[in-house]
Design an enzyme around this catalytic site. Structure first.
Site, PDB file in Angstrom:
ATOM      1  CE  LYS A 185       3.006   3.432   5.688  1.00  0.00           C
ATOM      2  NZ  LYS A 185       3.395   3.187   7.117  1.00  0.00           N
ATOM      3  CG  ASP A 203       8.320  -6.985   6.948  1.00  0.00           C
ATOM      4  OD1 ASP A 203       8.456  -7.895   7.779  1.00  0.00           O
ATOM      5  OD2 ASP A 203       7.284  -6.305   6.860  1.00  0.00           O
ATOM      6  N   GLY A 220      -4.803  -1.573  -0.556  1.00  0.00           N
ATOM      7  CA  GLY A 220      -3.724  -0.619  -0.809  1.00  0.00           C
ATOM      8  C   GLY A 220      -3.948   0.753  -0.207  1.00  0.00           C
ATOM      9  NE  ARG A 250      -0.619   0.039   4.942  1.00  0.00           N
ATOM     10  CZ  ARG A 250      -0.929   0.976   5.820  1.00  0.00           C
ATOM     11  NH1 ARG A 250      -1.871   1.855   5.545  1.00  0.00           N
ATOM     12  NH2 ARG A 250      -0.302   1.049   6.976  1.00  0.00           N
TER      13      ARG A 250
END
Length: 491
Positions: A111, A250, A124, A91
């Site tokens: 974002k 991540d 997203g 997203r």
């Protein structure tokens, strides 16, 4: 008149396997909520132009500025210890890079700007609450002097996103030294793409560790550099009571910045086992666990870099272990040095560590407020009659016993009382993003489209170390019925 972004893109010039090219999805009616004008100027952008309707359209992803090369970055990651071979920006879309006024290359990313090939059935989009939370906390971290991504703008989209209920949609413009993560290396390691790992490592060295260019063992030095930055970063987190909440690989930045503020929180009462994140059911990312998890994440990075260390696998593993072995000492050194400053000790002596640990143990036992205890110690260091720190303890006698030993130790320090108080106040913030304050901001914005509390909180948190008498209430811990027990990711 057009809004100009002086893009100089480098990541999108890497091979196609590093990202997916994708444009932001236009939104209905973008409206600018907040522009970080000083940051815009630092990036070489015109804040007046960004505050126009045309600027809002760019910041919402409705239009793409000239020179942008929008991409969603590919990465993998361990999420709560479980490996996922493909995650990526689901997203978020990187518009491009600019060189700021200090000559530093900075990513500009949207974002909540719509689905990408990495969205994994997601929409997203971002809800307004998480966008405001990241704006508030990332800018507060910057003001605290902690390496972090920044927030350039928050925009509402004029659309709703569906989570547990319908919520106002929003887009955050995030600025970072880069968005390269441990998981970026893992993406290529799991595919055994050594050429891509080398290409990525070379890119990181050129961008974040240019002093390593031309050295004999650049990839070993790269790992050592990331280890050092992460150790110092996590030490800084602990020194202000910050709990990231979702330290997946991540969300572990190669540049050494704090990134991804989903369920993050600051402690009120000191508790080493404190967890706020609703998804951290086992306490993996609890406050005191954060150094151990950072080292775990760095070990995953080391595994990715092993093919670049040479053909002798056993020797490469030994070399990586030696480099990782520096983490505990680097972290401890930064953490203990920071703690000494917080209690007004600017020289190092035997017994200091035990003295400070005794304070922390007493704070935990007495549920003393982490931030205010240290701030009030500064007052006590400047004026022996000041007893505000004592008031933080349910058992004041426990503080008195410790304070007696502390004052004996202070007597061996060279500073005057006034100098000591000034120095302590420079490292012990008075204002942090208290969870109940952040929650109140979000509720006012989401329910009433009212951003007055948001503006005021951002203003107060921009000067965390200064006394601000007009906003003294923002330093107060929550009342029992105001306590936030859990935070949520919002994705």
């Amino acid at each position: 008149m057009t809004v100009h972004f002086p893009f100089q893109n480098s990541y999108s010039a890497l091979p196609d396997s590093f990202f997916a090219r994708v444009a932001p999805t236009p939104v209905a009616a973008p409206r600018l909520i907040k522009l970080n004008r000083p940051l815009a100027v630092q990036l070489g952008l015109d804040p007046n132009m960004l505050e126009t309707p045309e600027g809002a359209e760019i910041l919402a992803g409705k239009t793409v500025p000239d020179g942008a090369d929008p991409i969603a970055m590919a990465y993998a990651g361990h999420q709560f210890g479980q490996f996922v071979p493909q995650l990526g920006d689901g997203r978020a879309i990187l518009l491009g890079e600019v060189i700021d006024r200090d000559g530093v290359r900075r990513d500009i990313q949207l974002k909540g700007s719509g689905p990408t090939p990495f969205s994994r059935r997601g929409d997203g989009r971002a809800a307004l609450g998480p966008v405001l939370r990241e704006y508030i906390v990332s800018e507060a971290m910057y003001a605290l002097g902690i390496p972090t991504t920044r927030s350039l703008a928050a925009v509402v989209t004029g659309e709703h996103v569906i989570r547990e209920t319908a919520l106002p949609g929003a887009v955050l413009t995030r600025v970072a030294a880069s968005h390269i993560r441990v998981g970026t290396f893992q993406f290529f390691a799991v595919r055994r793409d050594t050429d891509a790992i080398r290409r990525l490592a070379d890119h990181v060295i050129a961008r974040h560790y240019p002093e390593l260019l031309g050295t004999e063992r650049p990839y070993h030095a790269l790992l050592a550099g990331v280890v050092a930055r992460q150790a110092e970063l996590v030490a800084r987190w602990l020194l202000v009571g910050f709990i990231h909440g979702v330290m997946n690989t991540d969300n572990s930045s190669i540049s050494g910045e704090t990134i991804d503020y989903g369920p993050c929180a600051f402690m009120d009462a000191y508790n080493p086992a404190q967890v706020f994140s609703s998804i951290d059911e086992m306490g993996r990312y609890a406050y005191a666990n954060q150094p151990r998890i950072a080292l775990w994440n760095l070990t995953r990075l080391a595994e990715c870099l092993l093919p670049l260390f040479g053909e002798e696998q056993e020797k490469a593993v030994e070399q990586a272990q030696d480099i990782l072995g520096a983490f505990p000492e680097t972290f401890s050194k930064a953490y203990q040095a920071g703690l000494r400053k917080k209690v007004g000790l600017f020289t190092e002596r035997d017994g200091d560590e035990a003295l400070i640990q005794d304070l922390l143990d007493a704070m935990a036992k007495n549920q003393a407020d982490f931030t205010l205890t240290f701030r009030r110690l500064g007052d006590a260091a400047g004026d022996p009659a000041a007893d505000d720190a004592r008031a933080e303890f349910m058992d004041p006698a426990a503080f008195d016993e410790w304070a007696r030993r502390w004052r004996e130790r202070l007597a061996a320090e060279p500073q005057s009382a006034a100098e000591r108080q000034t120095a302590m106040n420079a490292v012990n913030p008075l204002f942090i993003p208290r969870n109940h304050r952040v929650e109140a901001v979000i509720q006012a914005a989401v329910n009433d489209d009212n951003y007055a509390l948001f503006e005021e909180l951002v203003k107060v948190l921009a000067k965390p170390y200064e006394d601000q008498p007009d906003y003294a209430a923002y330093a107060d811990p929550p009342l029992p019925d105001q306590r936030v027990l859990q935070t949520f990711c919002g994705t």
